[in-house]
Design a protein around this motif. Structure first.
Motif, PDB file in Angstrom:
ATOM      1  N   ILE A   1     -25.447  -4.829 -20.505  1.00  0.00           N
ATOM      2  CA  ILE A   1     -26.423  -5.331 -19.634  1.00  0.00           C
ATOM      3  C   ILE A   1     -25.902  -5.555 -18.230  1.00  0.00           C
ATOM      4  CG2 ILE A   1     -27.933  -7.451 -19.141  1.00  0.00           C
ATOM      5  CD1 ILE A   1     -28.333  -7.605 -22.153  1.00  0.00           C
ATOM      6  N   ALA A   2     -24.859  -5.850 -18.256  1.00  0.00           N
ATOM      7  CA  ALA A   2     -24.067  -6.278 -16.927  1.00  0.00           C
ATOM      8  C   ALA A   2     -23.971  -4.934 -16.304  1.00  0.00           C
ATOM      9  CB  ALA A   2     -22.404  -6.703 -16.857  1.00  0.00           C
ATOM     10  N   GLY A   3     -23.508  -3.748 -16.840  1.00  0.00           N
ATOM     11  CA  GLY A   3     -23.273  -2.462 -16.424  1.00  0.00           C
ATOM     12  C   GLY A   3     -24.592  -1.971 -16.081  1.00  0.00           C
ATOM     13  N   LEU A   4     -25.792  -1.942 -16.716  1.00  0.00           N
ATOM     14  CA  LEU A   4     -27.150  -1.459 -16.205  1.00  0.00           C
ATOM     15  C   LEU A   4     -27.423  -2.342 -15.027  1.00  0.00           C
ATOM     16  CD1 LEU A   4     -28.774  -1.061 -19.657  1.00  0.00           C
ATOM     17  CD2 LEU A   4     -27.925   0.666 -18.332  1.00  0.00           C
ATOM     18  N   THR A   5     -27.072  -3.439 -15.033  1.00  0.00           N
ATOM     19  CA  THR A   5     -27.475  -4.447 -13.735  1.00  0.00           C
ATOM     20  C   THR A   5     -26.758  -3.926 -12.393  1.00  0.00           C
ATOM     21  OG1 THR A   5     -27.926  -6.131 -15.357  1.00  0.00           O
ATOM     22  CG2 THR A   5     -27.741  -6.697 -12.823  1.00  0.00           C
ATOM     23  N   LEU A   6     -25.530  -3.587 -12.750  1.00  0.00           N
ATOM     24  CA  LEU A   6     -24.791  -2.959 -11.469  1.00  0.00           C
ATOM     25  C   LEU A   6     -25.128  -1.807 -11.071  1.00  0.00           C
ATOM     26  CD1 LEU A   6     -22.228  -3.289  -9.768  1.00  0.00           C
ATOM     27  CD2 LEU A   6     -20.902  -2.289 -11.423  1.00  0.00           C
ATOM     28  N   ALA A   7     -25.424  -0.839 -12.238  1.00  0.00           N
ATOM     29  CA  ALA A   7     -25.868   0.642 -12.087  1.00  0.00           C
ATOM     30  C   ALA A   7     -27.286   0.411 -11.326  1.00  0.00           C
ATOM     31  CB  ALA A   7     -26.109   1.402 -13.266  1.00  0.00           C
ATOM     32  N   SER A   8     -28.159  -0.381 -11.423  1.00  0.00           N
ATOM     33  CA  SER A   8     -29.593  -0.363 -10.929  1.00  0.00           C
ATOM     34  C   SER A   8     -29.342  -1.068  -9.309  1.00  0.00           C
ATOM     35  CB  SER A   8     -30.525  -1.405 -11.766  1.00  0.00           C
ATOM     36  OG  SER A   8     -29.974  -2.567 -11.619  1.00  0.00           O
ATOM     37  N   GLY A   9     -28.411  -1.985  -9.289  1.00  0.00           N
ATOM     38  CA  GLY A   9     -28.071  -2.411  -7.982  1.00  0.00           C
ATOM     39  C   GLY A   9     -27.545  -1.239  -7.032  1.00  0.00           C
ATOM     40  N   VAL A  10     -26.668  -0.477  -7.469  1.00  0.00           N
ATOM     41  CA  VAL A  10     -26.125   0.699  -6.757  1.00  0.00           C
ATOM     42  C   VAL A  10     -27.588   1.772  -6.425  1.00  0.00           C
ATOM     43  CG1 VAL A  10     -24.550   2.738  -6.780  1.00  0.00           C
ATOM     44  CG2 VAL A  10     -23.724   0.454  -7.683  1.00  0.00           C
ATOM     45  N   LEU A  11     -28.128   1.742  -7.595  1.00  0.00           N
ATOM     46  CA  LEU A  11     -29.115   2.886  -7.187  1.00  0.00           C
ATOM     47  C   LEU A  11     -30.373   2.411  -6.013  1.00  0.00           C
ATOM     48  CD1 LEU A  11     -30.013   3.999 -10.843  1.00  0.00           C
ATOM     49  CD2 LEU A  11     -28.632   5.468  -9.180  1.00  0.00           C
TER      50      LEU A  11
ATOM     51  N   THR B   1     -39.241  12.083  -0.717  1.00  0.00           N
ATOM     52  CA  THR B   1     -38.260  11.236  -1.134  1.00  0.00           C
ATOM     53  C   THR B   1     -37.246  11.637  -0.120  1.00  0.00           C
ATOM     54  OG1 THR B   1     -39.043  11.521  -3.524  1.00  0.00           O
ATOM     55  CG2 THR B   1     -36.728  10.680  -2.970  1.00  0.00           C
ATOM     56  N   LEU B   2     -36.439  10.279   0.497  1.00  0.00           N
ATOM     57  CA  LEU B   2     -35.510  10.363   1.305  1.00  0.00           C
ATOM     58  C   LEU B   2     -34.146   9.896   0.498  1.00  0.00           C
ATOM     59  CD1 LEU B   2     -36.898   8.236   4.364  1.00  0.00           C
ATOM     60  CD2 LEU B   2     -36.892  10.937   4.002  1.00  0.00           C
ATOM     61  N   THR B   3     -33.222  10.508   0.505  1.00  0.00           N
ATOM     62  CA  THR B   3     -31.993  10.133  -0.053  1.00  0.00           C
ATOM     63  C   THR B   3     -30.870   9.784   0.565  1.00  0.00           C
ATOM     64  OG1 THR B   3     -32.401  11.903  -1.861  1.00  0.00           O
ATOM     65  CG2 THR B   3     -30.105  11.363  -1.780  1.00  0.00           C
ATOM     66  N   LEU B   4     -30.149   8.624   0.524  1.00  0.00           N
ATOM     67  CA  LEU B   4     -29.410   8.055   1.563  1.00  0.00           C
ATOM     68  C   LEU B   4     -27.994   8.274   1.033  1.00  0.00           C
ATOM     69  CD1 LEU B   4     -31.206   4.943   1.778  1.00  0.00           C
ATOM     70  CD2 LEU B   4     -31.612   7.015   2.973  1.00  0.00           C
ATOM     71  N   ASP B   5     -27.277   8.029   2.034  1.00  0.00           N
ATOM     72  CA  ASP B   5     -25.576   8.252   1.798  1.00  0.00           C
ATOM     73  C   ASP B   5     -25.119   7.750   0.658  1.00  0.00           C
ATOM     74  OD1 ASP B   5     -25.745   5.965   3.322  1.00  0.00           O
ATOM     75  OD2 ASP B   5     -24.349   6.411   4.857  1.00  0.00           O
TER      76      ASP B   5
ATOM     77  N   GLY C   1     -29.596  -0.112  -3.782  1.00  0.00           N
ATOM     78  CA  GLY C   1     -28.663   0.026  -2.484  1.00  0.00           C
ATOM     79  C   GLY C   1     -29.334  -0.097  -1.135  1.00  0.00           C
ATOM     80  N   ALA C   2     -28.872   0.784  -0.319  1.00  0.00           N
ATOM     81  CA  ALA C   2     -29.456   0.797   1.240  1.00  0.00           C
ATOM     82  C   ALA C   2     -30.944   1.008   1.306  1.00  0.00           C
ATOM     83  CB  ALA C   2     -28.618   1.948   2.039  1.00  0.00           C
ATOM     84  N   ALA C   3     -31.280   1.771   0.229  1.00  0.00           N
ATOM     85  CA  ALA C   3     -32.991   2.015   0.228  1.00  0.00           C
ATOM     86  C   ALA C   3     -33.861   0.683   0.243  1.00  0.00           C
ATOM     87  CB  ALA C   3     -33.150   2.779  -0.875  1.00  0.00           C
ATOM     88  N   ASP C   4     -33.301  -0.279  -0.200  1.00  0.00           N
ATOM     89  CA  ASP C   4     -33.824  -1.650  -0.148  1.00  0.00           C
ATOM     90  C   ASP C   4     -34.139  -2.289   1.227  1.00  0.00           C
ATOM     91  OD1 ASP C   4     -34.534  -1.682  -2.758  1.00  0.00           O
ATOM     92  OD2 ASP C   4     -32.720  -2.960  -3.508  1.00  0.00           O
ATOM     93  N   GLN C   5     -32.873  -1.922   1.996  1.00  0.00           N
ATOM     94  CA  GLN C   5     -32.990  -2.325   3.388  1.00  0.00           C
ATOM     95  C   GLN C   5     -33.768  -1.522   4.190  1.00  0.00           C
ATOM     96  OE1 GLN C   5     -31.204  -5.158   4.015  1.00  0.00           O
ATOM     97  NE2 GLN C   5     -31.055  -4.901   1.715  1.00  0.00           N
ATOM     98  N   LEU C   6     -34.388  -0.547   4.078  1.00  0.00           N
ATOM     99  CA  LEU C   6     -35.081   0.418   4.854  1.00  0.00           C
ATOM    100  C   LEU C   6     -36.508   0.100   4.554  1.00  0.00           C
ATOM    101  CD1 LEU C   6     -33.459   3.918   4.674  1.00  0.00           C
ATOM    102  CD2 LEU C   6     -32.863   1.941   6.153  1.00  0.00           C
ATOM    103  N   SER C   7     -37.263   0.153   5.771  1.00  0.00           N
ATOM    104  CA  SER C   7     -38.581   0.318   5.703  1.00  0.00           C
ATOM    105  C   SER C   7     -39.335   1.352   6.549  1.00  0.00           C
ATOM    106  CB  SER C   7     -39.427  -1.115   6.425  1.00  0.00           C
ATOM    107  OG  SER C   7     -39.190  -1.181   7.518  1.00  0.00           O
ATOM    108  N   VAL C   8     -40.248   2.009   6.378  1.00  0.00           N
ATOM    109  CA  VAL C   8     -40.831   2.993   6.976  1.00  0.00           C
ATOM    110  C   VAL C   8     -42.160   2.694   7.481  1.00  0.00           C
ATOM    111  CG1 VAL C   8     -41.553   5.350   6.554  1.00  0.00           C
ATOM    112  CG2 VAL C   8     -39.515   4.669   5.379  1.00  0.00           C
ATOM    113  N   GLN C   9     -42.480   2.973   8.598  1.00  0.00           N
ATOM    114  CA  GLN C   9     -43.710   2.790   9.352  1.00  0.00           C
ATOM    115  C   GLN C   9     -44.324   4.188   9.817  1.00  0.00           C
ATOM    116  OE1 GLN C   9     -41.215   0.401  10.252  1.00  0.00           O
ATOM    117  NE2 GLN C   9     -42.101  -0.807   8.556  1.00  0.00           N
ATOM    118  N   ASP C  10     -45.766   4.174   9.847  1.00  0.00           N
ATOM    119  CA  ASP C  10     -46.499   5.484  10.335  1.00  0.00           C
ATOM    120  C   ASP C  10     -46.033   6.699   9.796  1.00  0.00           C
ATOM    121  OD1 ASP C  10     -48.050   3.569  11.770  1.00  0.00           O
ATOM    122  OD2 ASP C  10     -46.502   3.601  13.187  1.00  0.00           O
TER     123      ASP C  10
END
Length: 158
Positions: A8-18, A124-128, A20-29
């Protein structure tokens, strides 16, 4: 039980990595420019905002309507505007990247089928950091160029 906790800890960590930065992005228009009949390519445009504290790079884009998708920009080379692929589009921390005609954009090459106004293209945008962000971009007709201003009438005296 210990193995289950570690899993469970490993899956939680992996889902957090996946996420990642995408959670900080928003896209308009987001939108895709409607291609003329039989045109082999078109572009997608949007504003990508980064609400996070770290710079993010968009490394690639993908969509189901074109065989090739590239990140592009326009460059002025000797007075001639040319499109060129770019390796990444950087979105600064607390900043934005504006993808617009004549600048950065997502190039959709070798269209598989014609699109019509109002269709929605998932991009689908793939981030670094390996995370991805899906954007639903509506297909819109390009805006017509503004009509030239009327010329003042010349006075004719006969």
């Amino acid at each position: 039980m210990k193995k289950l906790s570690m899993l469970i800890a490993g899956l939680t960590l992996a889902s957090g990595v996946l996420a990642g930065a995408a959670d900080q992005l928003s896209v308009q228009d987001p939108y895709v420019r409607l291609a003329p009949p039989n045109a082999p390519a078109t572009g997608a445009f949007m504003v990508i905002r980064n609400g996070g504290d770290k710079d993010v790079k968009v490394l690639k884009a993908d969509n189901p309507v074109s065989r090739v998708t590239e990140l592009h920009t326009h460059l002025n080379e000797g007075g001639v505007m040319k499109m060129r692929p770019v390796a990444a589009i950087e979105v600064k921390a607390k900043g934005e990247a504006v993808l617009k005609p004549g600048g950065l954009h997502v190039m959709m090459i070798d269209l598989k089928t014609p699109m019509k106004e109002g269709d929605v293209v998932p991009i689908t945008l793939t981030l670094d950091d390996g995370s991805t962000k899906q954007v639903d971009a509506k297909v819109v007709r390009p805006m017509a160029a503004p009509a030239p201003a009327p010329m003042p009438m010349m006075e004719h005296k006969h």
